[in-house]
Write an enzyme that holds these catalytic residues in place. Structure first.
Site, PDB file in Angstrom:
ATOM      1  N   GLY A  31       0.821  -1.125   0.083  1.00 34.02           N
ATOM      2  CA  GLY A  31      -0.094  -0.097  -0.112  1.00 34.02           C
ATOM      3  C   GLY A  31       0.764   1.174  -0.118  1.00 34.02           C
ATOM      4  O   GLY A  31       1.943   1.049  -0.147  1.00 34.02           O
ATOM      5  N   HIS A  37       4.159   1.869  -7.824  1.00 33.18           N
ATOM      6  CA  HIS A  37       3.041   0.926  -7.727  1.00 33.18           C
ATOM      7  C   HIS A  37       2.213   0.914  -8.884  1.00 33.18           C
ATOM      8  O   HIS A  37       1.907  -0.147  -9.261  1.00 33.18           O
ATOM      9  CB  HIS A  37       2.462   1.149  -6.249  1.00 33.18           C
ATOM     10  CG  HIS A  37       3.219   0.891  -5.357  1.00 33.18           C
ATOM     11  ND1 HIS A  37       3.413   1.927  -4.307  1.00 33.18           N
ATOM     12  CD2 HIS A  37       3.764  -0.390  -4.470  1.00 33.18           C
ATOM     13  CE1 HIS A  37       4.232   1.701  -3.226  1.00 33.18           C
ATOM     14  NE2 HIS A  37       4.280   0.148  -3.355  1.00 33.18           N
TER      15      HIS A  37
END
Ligand code: AMP
Length: 290
Positions: A31, A37
């Protein structure tokens, strides 16, 4: 995009996709998404019909004095970022569903986990391989995308997949950097403005090493010394390690060649940052795809 929170529902979803002949790509994360990402998720979307991103701050891969509690958690922003990047399922399990009371399995890749980050973070890679193995079994992907930023992690997972006969194609996505060269990382959030300036020394050290190689130097010790000078020239820094290793075996090299990767970890203030890169401009092989 769906959010799924239990392994059972996740596997049921994957089984439905497999029955419908859809391929699945998995992007495991902890996260606090940044562009690095999101690039992995877009890459995954280009390689399979369905994309699953897992979001789980994995306690097994943090040492007792590391930043598990402080690790940034930004679920709402992450959900939006994943949705905008072509993700079909955000798999965000509760800790107790992945590690129920009494959980004691440990998937250990002995080789490749002892030096570099494994040397400074004992047990870290056992935590990584254990959770990634569980995610592979739960999500059943044909493709899994990891960042080359965590170069050793990719090598360890590649070995695990080969030796355990997991039928998963691994993709290593190139490092995504800030415009000034700093490798993107969730931990960059910890840096104050002075430390953020100092953090540029990691990519600068890699550049100095590369330019030394470009001028003909091949002695790894001399090249490492150049990188050390770059790091020591700036405030708030403390070197954890700087090594020149073979890109697949992670064995230290004394002479630089086309398979040589320089890997480094540096503490900037209290924040430990990592970076790496090939030293010769055009490597014979790339760890981009295995
Ligand atoms: P993390 O959430 O830090 O565990 O990272 C999840 C995945 O994103 C891992 O495969 C990392 O290697 C990858 N990743 C993190 N930062 C970057 C970056 N700057 N560029 C490319 N991949 C990254």
């Amino acid at each position: 995009m769906e959010v799924i929170t239990t392994p059972k529902e996740m596997t049921a979803w994957s089984n439905r996709q497999i029955s419908a002949n859809k391929t699945i790509a998995l992007v495991p994360t902890m996260g606090c998404f940044h562009e690095g990402h999101l690039a992995l998720m877009r890459e995954a979307a280009s390689r399979a019909d369905r994309v699953v991103t897992s979001l789980f701050v994995n306690p097994l891969q943090f040492g007792p004095n590391e930043d598990f509690d402080a690790y940034p958690r930004t679920f709402n922003e992450d959900r939006e970022g994943a949705q905008a990047s072509g993700v079909h399922v955000l798999f965000a399990p509760e800790r107790s569903t992945l590690y129920p009371e009494g959980f004691s399995c440990n998937l250990v890749v002995g080789d490749l986990t002892k030096n570099l980050c494994g040397g400074s973070r004992p047990g870290h890679f056992d935590g990584v391989t254990t959770v990634v193995g569980k995610l592979f079994n739960i999500v059943k992907p044909q493709v899994a995308v990891f960042g080359q930023k965590d170069f050793q992690q990719l090598a360890v997972i590649r070995k695990m997949v080969t030796e355990m006969n997991w039928d998963v194609t691994l993709i290593g996505h190139p490092i995504v950097r800030e415009p000034d060269g700093l490798a993107m990382s969730s931990r960059n959030k910890y840096l104050n403005p002075g430390e953020r300036m100092s953090a540029l020394c990691l990519s600068a050290a890699l550049e100095a090493a590369r330019s030394s190689v470009a001028q003909g130097e091949r002695d790894a010790e001399v090249i490492i010394e150049k990188a050390v000078e770059c790091i020591n020239a700036v405030k708030f820094t403390e070197i954890d390690y700087i090594s020149v290793v073979n890109d697949l075996t992670l064995i230290e090299q004394k002479q630089v060649c086309s398979s040589s990767v320089m890997a480094l970890a540096v503490r900037v203030g209290k924040t430990r940052l990592i970076d790496n890169g090939y030293l010769v401009a055009i490597p014979v092989r790339s760890i981009y795809e295995t």
